[in-house]
Design an enzyme around this catalytic site. Structure first.
Site, PDB file in Angstrom:
ATOM      1  N   CYS A 125      12.865 -43.241  16.393  1.00 16.21           N
ATOM      2  CA  CYS A 125      12.520 -43.420  14.982  1.00 16.21           C
ATOM      3  C   CYS A 125      13.493 -44.314  14.235  1.00 16.21           C
ATOM      4  CB  CYS A 125      12.429 -42.056  14.298  1.00 16.21           C
ATOM      5  SG  CYS A 125      11.445 -40.880  15.242  1.00 16.21           S
ATOM      6  N   HIS A 128      15.480 -40.823   5.340  1.00 19.86           N
ATOM      7  CA  HIS A 128      14.709 -40.650   6.572  1.00 19.86           C
ATOM      8  C   HIS A 128      13.740 -39.482   6.385  1.00 19.86           C
ATOM      9  CE1 HIS A 128      13.676 -40.790  10.764  1.00 19.86           C
ATOM     10  NE2 HIS A 128      14.089 -39.549  10.961  1.00 19.86           N
ATOM     11  N   GLU A 135      20.575 -34.544   6.667  1.00 23.09           N
ATOM     12  CA  GLU A 135      20.663 -35.782   5.904  1.00 23.09           C
ATOM     13  C   GLU A 135      21.263 -35.526   4.519  1.00 23.09           C
ATOM     14  OE1 GLU A 135      18.048 -39.783   4.875  1.00 23.09           O
ATOM     15  OE2 GLU A 135      17.011 -37.976   5.558  1.00 23.09           O
ATOM     16  N   LYS A 147       7.986 -40.636   3.518  1.00 23.24           N
ATOM     17  CA  LYS A 147       7.192 -39.924   4.522  1.00 23.24           C
ATOM     18  C   LYS A 147       6.387 -38.781   3.922  1.00 23.24           C
ATOM     19  CE  LYS A 147      10.242 -41.092   8.407  1.00 23.24           C
ATOM     20  NZ  LYS A 147      11.314 -41.775   7.636  1.00 23.24           N
ATOM     21  N   HIS A 165       5.256 -39.688   9.309  1.00 22.87           N
ATOM     22  CA  HIS A 165       6.347 -40.266  10.100  1.00 22.87           C
ATOM     23  C   HIS A 165       5.781 -41.295  11.074  1.00 22.87           C
ATOM     24  CE1 HIS A 165       9.968 -41.045  12.014  1.00 22.87           C
ATOM     25  NE2 HIS A 165      10.322 -39.847  12.443  1.00 22.87           N
ATOM     26  N   PHE A 167      15.168 -39.524  17.707  1.00 23.12           N
ATOM     27  CA  PHE A 167      15.410 -38.675  18.870  1.00 23.12           C
ATOM     28  C   PHE A 167      16.473 -39.322  19.759  1.00 23.12           C
ATOM     29  CE2 PHE A 167      11.181 -36.109  19.425  1.00 23.12           C
ATOM     30  CZ  PHE A 167      11.452 -35.442  18.244  1.00 23.12           C
TER      31      PHE A 167
END
Length: 412
Positions: free
Chosen positions: A162, A302, A313, A334, A339, A398
């Site tokens: 991502c 994010h 975050e 998002k 996402h 990831f």
């Protein structure tokens, strides 16, 4: 050090297949999340996604070429076409060797892989397409953009889950700064709404199961968030050295001034719970830009709507900004588009650039019951007017990949 500017933008998203439509919908807090109606998902743990609708692949790519491209590559080529047209830049024999393409994908051509594997099982090896490999590999979006538009400079396809879109754009900036290209077409593309991906993410308990109200499912920083909503699309920018852009009289959208990367070195899917890797990437981006933390005017988070990710975050932002963290508006795109995995960074870069241009910070929708541990200013529910000069955009993937970009309102 060469200054790097953005002269073109293109997007394919669940809320619009051009920048103007996308930005209007995002600004108004419109959700692009819906029930999946492209396949039977009755047995899956989640049946919602951010699907790209009304995408005319033949019009965007060409009738002949479209059959040799996976859906993610079609998105990339279409977004790149928009970005080049927006930049009013044509590649020809005089400049081709100074034009690069840095477009990545987190997963690549999973549609092609699955379709051909089913063909193999049902009809035998002789019926598998001879183009299966070049259609499914994750570098093919970058390669096809290079081929279709004649870009003969460096071509790179980052694969950092991502964080891919941000890595592609950041590495493109570095290429221009060191003199390796004058122009780079950069971003990310993804098309993973398939049975395999949906089953895998679902069994990993990563997805929201708020199926009864799809448009309320993606809810970053909300106490009732329960996972991310997968989405598809592409976001592509045209980056140029300032001198090259000015020499040809290009319209400049924004300046890209900072890029930071790090690794959590923690877990294959879980984020560092303290946000240490995210903090380091943001710190490195600030150092790269030569900025102090108090110069950041807004953050495009994010913020995937996972319990652990949103909290980590938030902790990273607090560590970076200190007490001022409570004063900096943060937006979570998002919440509206889901996402988009490897495409997220490219699309969210466009959103941040539009924020700098228009003085409008998009809302974080569905933030109705804030998590007490996520207590910053996330611009809940409605867009906000703000004269922002500098913005930071986060992407974390990831494997612990962290990539951060910093954009600035352009000043000649």
């Amino acid at each position: 050090m060469k200054r790097v500017v953005i002269t073109g933008m293109g997007v394919i998203t669940p809320i619009g297949n051009d920048v103007e439509t996308f930005w209007n919908q995002l600004s108004q807090g419109q959700s692009g999340i819906s029930k999946i109606d492209t396949m039977d998902v009755s047995a899956y743990k989640s049946d919602i996604a951010g699907l790209v609708r009304n995408f005319d692949a033949e019009a965007a790519v060409g009738r002949r070429e479209v059959r040799r491209m996976d859906r993610y590559t079609q998105f990339a080529v279409a977004a790149a076409k928009q970005a080049l047209e927006d930049a009013k830049f044509s590649i020809d024999e005089h400049n081709a060797e100074r034009v690069g393409v840095y477009i990545g994908s987190g997963i690549g051509g999973i549609h092609t892989m699955l379709e051909n594997y089913r063909t193999l099982l049902e009809r035998g090896p002789s019926r598998v397409s001879p183009t299966v490999v070049p259609m499914m590999i994750a570098n093919m979006a970058a390669a096809q953009v290079s081929i279709m538009y004649g870009a003969k400079g460096p071509v790179l396809a980052p694969v950092t889950a991502c964080a891919t879109g941000n890595n592609a754009i950041g590495e493109a900036m570095k290429l221009i700064q060191r003199g390796g290209a004058d122009v780079v077409i950069a971003g990310g593309a993804e098309a993973t709404i398939t049975d395999l991906a949906l089953a895998g993410f679902g069994n990993a308990t990563a997805l929201s199961t708020r199926d009864g109200a799809p448009d309320e499912a993606s809810r970053p920083f909300d106490a009732q968030r329960d996972g991310f909503v997968p989405a598809e699309g592409a976001g592509v920018l045209v980056l140029e050295s300032l001198e090259h852009a000015e020499r040809r009289g290009a319209h400049i959208h924004a300046e890209l001034i900072g890029y930071g990367v790090s690794s959590d070195a923690y877990h294959i899917v879980a984020t560092d719970p303290e946000g240490a890797g995210a903090y380091r990437a943001m710190r490195e981006a600030l150092a790269d830009a030569g900025l102090a933390a108090d110069e950041i005017g807004t953050i495009n988070a994010h913020a995937t709507s996972t319990v652990a990710g949103d909290l980590s975050e938030t902790l990273a932002v607090k560590r970076l900004l200190g007490k001022r963290a409570y004063e900096v508006p943060i937006s979570a795109n998002k919440s509206m588009i889901g996402h988009m995995l490897g495409a997220a960074g490219g699309v969210e870069a466009v959103a941040l650039i539009k924020t700098l241009q228009d003085g409008l910070i998009p809302p974080t929708i569905n933030l109705q019951n804030p998590d007490p541990q996520c207590d910053l200013d996330y611009v809940p529910l409605q867009a906000r007017r703000a004269d922002v000069q500098i913005g930071l955009s986060n992407s974390f993937g990831f494997g612990g990949h962290n990539a951060v970009l910093i954009f600035k309102k352009f000043e000649s």
